[in-house]
Design an enzyme around this catalytic site. Structure first.
Site, short mmCIF file in Angstrom:
data_model
loop_
_atom_site.label_atom_id
_atom_site.label_comp_id
_atom_site.label_asym_id
_atom_site.label_seq_id
_atom_site.Cartn_x
_atom_site.Cartn_y
_atom_site.Cartn_z
CE LYS A 1 -3.45 -2.65 -0.24
NZ LYS A 1 -4.47 -3.14 0.64
C1 LIG Z 1 -5.54 -4.22 0.93
C2 LIG Z 1 -7.01 -4.02 0.91
C3 LIG Z 1 -7.84 -4.42 1.97
C4 LIG Z 1 -7.37 -5.24 3.12
O1 LIG Z 1 -6.29 -4.72 3.81
P1 LIG Z 1 -5.27 -5.71 4.56
O2 LIG Z 1 -4.43 -4.77 5.35
O3 LIG Z 1 -4.51 -6.43 3.50
O4 LIG Z 1 -6.07 -6.63 5.42
C5 LIG Z 1 -9.19 -4.11 1.90
N1 LIG Z 1 -9.71 -3.46 0.85
C6 LIG Z 1 -8.95 -3.08 -0.21
C7 LIG Z 1 -9.59 -2.36 -1.34
C8 LIG Z 1 -7.59 -3.37 -0.22
O5 LIG Z 1 -6.84 -3.01 -1.28
#
Ligand SMILES: *Cc1c(COP(=O)(O)O)cnc(C)c1O
Length: 365
Positions: A184
């Site tokens: 991210k």
């Molecule tokens: C990455 C992501 C999540 C989940 O986040 P995690 O930290 O991996 O549990 C939820 N929604 C979207 C759109 C994502 O890209």
């Protein structure tokens, strides 16, 4: 053959390592002062000082946020199908029903008219995703939510710092979640940040995070252990000081790609939207998978397809949506390719990406 340009590249520096070492040496590594400091700093930076609760993943953040909002069996929550499965999963995990709506072709985010058509007397809330770092149509969705008496939540997993008409995402919904997974826009290793509309809501998330306890052994509700550790918070605090520069690098990389790519559909930006380019996603209308293969095999350019299977077609979630047809979602799942846009790209990398796309697009035309 030159080295592969990866589709994503987490940046972990000496400062992050030093911060982890400092916490390790303190001997206190579980949730403590680092988490509290991180919550406050994140709140100031991204959500105009709204209360923020740190948890162990973005998925936990969505799950706990929905539970704190009172979502449960018998309720419906409207979500996009064109997103990571965690969006719909978190609704399903509460016992509620995820109801999938279609997206707009430009921003890849929820289409307000499709949302409105999906509302029933069971609808408890609408949870748009600011997909790829582009803000969803929050004004129209807020309008619908107000008119129909339902709540608005935000999956801001990919959208740290994105804004609409100058208002940051994460400040619109009853709650919002930001993910800190390594790919991210910033990371803590694993983690999620929940911003809440008020202190009372935040308190419910805090209780759910820690076995329902505010005071030790006086458990008020049935809760989870979804705590963030001080080790992870220490990494996140350092990343918070760097994320604005990374976002600027993403935006300038995207501007370069916009200006130089031909033969493919570059990502449009809606009026008033501040896009933070978690992904730079183009459309390839003919043989997308061959395009992706050629980029990698012939030019050493990595890319990603987010997401090849819409949520309402996944084995895990399809039973919520028998016979549902979401044409723009299906088309996007067939056509999207995300090119590298991360802050580690060099000028050479960017030129290589452009010539690779031009060559592959021309060969396919
Ligand atoms: C990455 C992501 C999540 C989940 O986040 P995690 O930290 O991996 O549990 C939820 N929604 C979207 C759109 C994502 O890209």
């Amino acid at each position: 053959m030159t080295d592969l340009i990866p589709a994503a590249k987490p940046i972990i520096g000496d400062e992050e390592r030093a911060a982890v070492d400092r916490v390790l040496r303190s001997g206190m590594v579980a949730q403590g002062p680092e988490v509290a400091a991180f919550e406050g700093e994140f709140a100031e930076h991204f959500v105009a000082g709204r209360p923020v609760v740190a948890v162990n993943s973005g998925t936990s953040g969505l799950h706990l946020g929905l539970l704190a909002a009172g979502v449960g069996p018998g309720d419906e929550v409207i979500v996009p199908s064109f997103t990571f499965a965690a969006t719909g999963n978190s609704v399903a995990l509460t016992g509620a029903t995820p109801v999938f709506a279609d997206i707009e072709p430009g921003s890849f985010t929820l289409d307000p008219s499709s949302v409105e058509a999906a509302i029933t007397e069971r609808t408890k809330g609408i949870m748009p995703v600011h997909l790829y770092g582009h803000p969803a149509r929050m004004r129209e969705l807020q309008d619908i939510a107000d008119r129909r008496g339902v709540a608005l939540y935000e999956d801001a997993a990919q959208a740290h710092g994105a804004a609409l008409d100058g208002r940051q995402v994460g400040t619109f919904g009853e709650f919002a979640m930001f993910s800190l997974y390594p790919t991210k826009n910033m990371t803590s290793g694993e983690g999620g940040m929940v911003s809440a509309v008020d202190e009372q809501f935040a308190r419910r998330v805090r209780l759910l995070r820690n076995q329902g306890m505010e005071r030790q052994y006086e458990n008020e509700v049935v809760g989870f252990n979804a705590r963030m550790t001080d080790l992870h918070a220490a990494i996140g605090r350092v990343q918070l000081t760097k994320v604005d520069a990374w976002t600027e690098a993403r935006r300038s990389n995207a501007a370069f790609l916009d200006a130089n790519l031909r033969g493919v559909v570059v990502p449009p930006v809606s009026e008033g939207a501040h896009h933070v380019y978690h992904q730079y996603t183009i459309r390839v209308t003919e043989d997308r998978d061959g395009f992706v293969r050629a980029l990698k095999d012939e030019h050493g350019v990595g890319s990603g397809v987010y997401y090849p299977i819409p949520n309402h077609r996944l084995t895990s979630l399809a039973h919520y949506a028998p016979g549902l047809d979401l044409p723009e979602t299906e088309r996007a799942a067939r056509e999207v390719v995300s090119l590298p846009v991360h802050p580690s790209l060099s000028s050479d990398d960017l030129h290589r990406i452009v010539s690779a796309v031009l060559a592959v697009a021309e060969a396919g035309a």
